[in-house]
Structure formats: C-alpha cells, structure tokens
Scaffold this motif. Structure first.
Motif, PDB file in Angstrom:
ATOM      1  N   PRO A  89      20.086   3.913  34.758  1.00 13.00           N
ATOM      2  CA  PRO A  89      18.971   3.833  33.813  1.00 13.00           C
ATOM      3  C   PRO A  89      17.894   2.816  34.174  1.00 13.00           C
ATOM      4  O   PRO A  89      16.837   2.807  33.539  1.00 13.00           O
ATOM      5  N   ALA A  90      18.144   1.926  35.177  1.00  8.43           N
ATOM      6  CA  ALA A  90      17.198   0.840  35.414  1.00  8.43           C
ATOM      7  C   ALA A  90      17.042   0.540  36.897  1.00  8.43           C
ATOM      8  O   ALA A  90      18.029   0.445  37.624  1.00  8.43           O
ATOM      9  N   ILE A 101      19.535  -2.271  41.328  1.00 14.33           N
ATOM     10  CA  ILE A 101      19.985  -1.022  40.721  1.00 14.33           C
ATOM     11  C   ILE A 101      20.864  -1.355  39.518  1.00 14.33           C
ATOM     12  O   ILE A 101      21.936  -1.954  39.659  1.00 14.33           O
ATOM     13  N   GLY A 102      20.405  -0.981  38.339  1.00 14.25           N
ATOM     14  CA  GLY A 102      21.206  -1.149  37.128  1.00 14.25           C
ATOM     15  C   GLY A 102      21.818   0.188  36.756  1.00 14.25           C
ATOM     16  O   GLY A 102      21.113   1.110  36.352  1.00 14.25           O
ATOM     17  N   SER A 103      23.120   0.297  36.919  1.00 12.31           N
ATOM     18  CA  SER A 103      23.801   1.559  36.637  1.00 12.31           C
ATOM     19  C   SER A 103      25.011   1.302  35.753  1.00 12.31           C
ATOM     20  O   SER A 103      25.342   0.153  35.448  1.00 12.31           O
ATOM     21  N   GLY A 129      21.306  -1.005  30.755  1.00 11.44           N
ATOM     22  CA  GLY A 129      20.259  -0.096  30.315  1.00 11.44           C
ATOM     23  C   GLY A 129      18.869  -0.510  30.735  1.00 11.44           C
ATOM     24  O   GLY A 129      17.941   0.310  30.731  1.00 11.44           O
ATOM     25  N   SER A 130      18.685  -1.801  31.125  1.00 17.26           N
ATOM     26  CA  SER A 130      17.355  -2.283  31.476  1.00 17.26           C
ATOM     27  C   SER A 130      17.462  -3.502  32.373  1.00 17.26           C
ATOM     28  O   SER A 130      18.455  -4.230  32.345  1.00 17.26           O
ATOM     29  N   ALA A 335      15.017   6.813  35.317  1.00 20.28           N
ATOM     30  CA  ALA A 335      14.196   5.693  35.802  1.00 20.28           C
ATOM     31  C   ALA A 335      13.473   6.105  37.073  1.00 20.28           C
ATOM     32  O   ALA A 335      14.017   6.852  37.887  1.00 20.28           O
ATOM     33  N   VAL A 336      12.243   5.590  37.240  1.00 18.52           N
ATOM     34  CA  VAL A 336      11.443   5.887  38.432  1.00 18.52           C
ATOM     35  C   VAL A 336      10.800   4.597  38.914  1.00 18.52           C
ATOM     36  O   VAL A 336      10.201   3.856  38.120  1.00 18.52           O
TER      37      VAL A 336
END
Length: 378
Positions: A89-90, A101-103, A129-130, A335-336
């Motif tokens: 997501p992040a 990389i937040g996964s 999440g962020s 997320a991009v």
C-alpha cells in the motif's frame, strides 16, 4: 556379627537421611534464590503504562540485511507463505535515491535502479498502510497498530507508541513547517518529528476517517474522509471548511498537480477540485464508475491513476487515456511512485512491480510478490 551388621545398616540409613535432608534443603534454597532473582528482574522491568501525550521514544534492535549472504539480495525473496497477504500500500522515495516499500510483509528498502534489496527492517506491525520521510531523512510508518519512526542509517526503531486518536494509521504527510500529520480512522494528529512529541489531535474531524492527505500550494492541509474533503489550517489544527456531495462521497486518495489543483479519487470517480475556491471543476470522464485507489504525477505532468481494475496514464488537461499498463501482479493498484530509478514503481494487492517508461510494460519484483503470481509466471 549380626549386631555389627545391624549397627552398620542403622548408620547407613541415618547417613542417607541426613544426605536427603541436605539435598532437600539445598533444593529449597535454590528455589528461593530463583524466585528472588525472578522477582528482582520483574522489579526492574519497564512499566507498560500508557503513553502520555508526549510520544514515548523506544530504541529497539531491528535486523539489517547487510550481512554477507551466499545469495545476492535481489535474488533473495521473502519465503513464500500462501496464507500471507502480499499487498503493497505504500512507496516512499528517500533523499539517498533508495525506495522504501511498505507492504503487509513488512518494511524494506531497495535500489530502484536495479531492484536490489538493500534492507529488510523488522517492525512491530507488518500491516503498513502509509510511509513518509521527514526533513532529516527519518522514515515514518503508519500501521494498523500505530505509528513508528525508523532511522535509515541504522535501520533501528527510534520512536513508537504515540497516543493517536486511533492506532489504525491510514495516511502520513510532512507539512511546510516540517511537522508530521498522521491520519487515522478516528481523526488526525500532528507530531514533532525531531522531539517525537504529539502536538495536536483533531478528533472531531468532519467525515471522521482521514483516508488521504495532501498539501495545497498555500500550505493548507486537505484531508480525504468518508464524507468528502476537509481543509485544515496546519498552524491551528482547526478545520477551515468541508466539501461534501462529491461523486462517490468517500475520498480514498489525493494528489496536487503542477497547477496547484487537487485530484481526488473516490470509489466511482476521479475528481479535480480548486483548493482556493473549493469548487469541483470536473469529473474525469474516462474514470467515471471506476474505483480510484491511487493518483500520482510524473515529471512530464502525466497523471498515473491506480484503480481496482488496472493502472492508467492520463493526459491531465484533456483526461484522455495515454496508456494502460499490462502484466501487473494484480489489477488492484494501491500505490504509484513515478520517476523513481527511471521507472514507475507500482504497489498492488498481490505485490510490487515496475513499469518501463520506454515500453510501458510491467515487470513484477519477485522479492515482493504473492506465490500465486510466481506460479503463473513460471
């Protein structure tokens, strides 16, 4: 003779009895000593009392991936776990050129040029999440179990357990003064990143949940909520106005373009709002009835729109579709991160991928994808 033997037997029993008593006494003393040591240890154990409004700073050891390995980091994926959640997501580029990389597999740092994994950091919660980076380069994680600060130089946790409106952190943003805003499912909080102090909480936020955050060109904070948009004065922490009645109602993602206009993604629209007037300028036609989950602008001013049915590149002036990206790990784009390592990095519900700016094709990063994606690609 019989009497002598009898006397020896009695003496033996007496000696055994004394030995047994001595052993029992020793055992008892050892037990008391062990109990005393345990009690002493508990006495000096840190208290688990609730944190005050000042954030509790806690230094915790985390694992770095700098140790020598027989397998190059880029070829050492997380061990597949079919029951695990591989959503990403992040994504957060940092000042050194790395990409965080937040996964839901945890926190990692990669070289976006090569995809090489530089570190995997152990954090208290994997439900990230962020992400945000403050002015001195520290990485902040919003998880479903609270807020965490990581020092990227050591990969150590240097603060956590802030008393937020809710432990479920959905969005993070650094404002023009350098303060960190954390959006939760029950309101907002402002934190001093340097001191690790909770400065302000906004519990009675119109629309309740702070799903997404963005700063306009005037420095005001915009919050995407369950019921439209809320503008917040970052100096006072007070909401200034609310914009309701938007198509789709719930704002899930926010971005600001180079003209200062606010782009908002909802469950069935991509909207453009003038933050100065609060006026809804338009709904992007090609995104109507699409669930918009992420929005980002690249250096060429194209807008990348992640939906529950794929990733699109649009002309922001006309709204025309310039391309749709194939071969992502999943069509659900969370997320991009454009223009990172001369690629567009994409977080999906089934893992991480990068998009070539030359061909427009996507390639999964096999260190961060679901085993089902790996099976399909074989």
């Amino acid at each position: 003779m019989k009497q002598a033997n009898k006397l020896k037997a009695v003496r033996g029993q007496a000696a055994w009895s004394i030995s047994a008593r001595w052993l029992l006494s020793l055992s008892g003393l050892l037990g008391l000593l062990s109990w005393g040591l345990l009690a002493a240890a508990k006495a000096v154990e840190p208290s688990a009392s609730p944190t005050s409004t000042a954030a509790t700073s806690l230094l915790a050891q985390v694992s770095a991936v700098d140790a020598p390995s027989s397998v190059p980091p880029s070829e050492a994926p997380i061990l597949p776990n079919p029951a695990a959640d591989y959503r990403v997501p992040a994504l957060q580029p940092d000042f050194t050129g790395s990409l965080w990389i937040g996964s839901w597999q945890g926190l990692s740092r990669i070289n976006p040029e090569t995809g090489q994994v530089q570190a995997r950091v152990n954090v208290p919660s994997r439900t990230i999440g962020s992400l945000a980076q403050d002015r001195v380069g520290r990485i902040w994680l919003g998880t479903y179990e609270g807020l965490v600060r990581v020092d990227p130089r050591t990969n150590e946790i240097t603060a956590q357990n802030f008393r937020l409106p809710s432990r479920r952190v959905l969005s993070l943003l650094i404002d023009t003064r350098g303060f960190l805003w954390a959006g939760t499912d029950e309101g907002l909080a402002m934190i001093s990143p340097d001191r690790g102090l909770l400065m302000t909480t906004v519990r009675d936020l119109p629309g309740v949940s702070a799903n997404a955050l963005a700063l306009d060109n005037r420095g005001f904070l915009w919050v995407g909520t369950l019921n439209g948009l809320v503008e917040v004065d970052t100096a006072s922490g007070f909401p200034r106005r609310q914009i309701t009645g938007l198509p789709g109602q719930t704002v899930q993602t926010l971005a600001v373009d180079d003209q200062g206009l606010l782009w908002a993604g909802t469950p069935n629209a991509l909207l453009v709002v003038d933050p100065a007037t609060g006026q809804l300028l338009r709904s992007v036609t090609v995104m109507r009835d699409r669930n918009v989950l992420s929005v980002a602008f690249d250096r060429s001013s194209s807008v990348w729109v992640g939906t529950s049915s794929g990733l699109f590149r649009l002309n922001p002036l006309t709204g025309a579709v310039l391309g749709q990206v194939p071969n992502l790990p999943s069509g659900r784009v969370l997320a991009v991160a454009p223009n990172v390592g001369n690629k567009v990095w994409v977080g999906t519900s089934e893992g991480l991928a990068w998009v070539s700016l030359t061909t427009g094709a996507a390639t999964p990063h096999f260190g961060f994808v679901s085993p089902t994606v790996l099976d399909v690609r074989r």
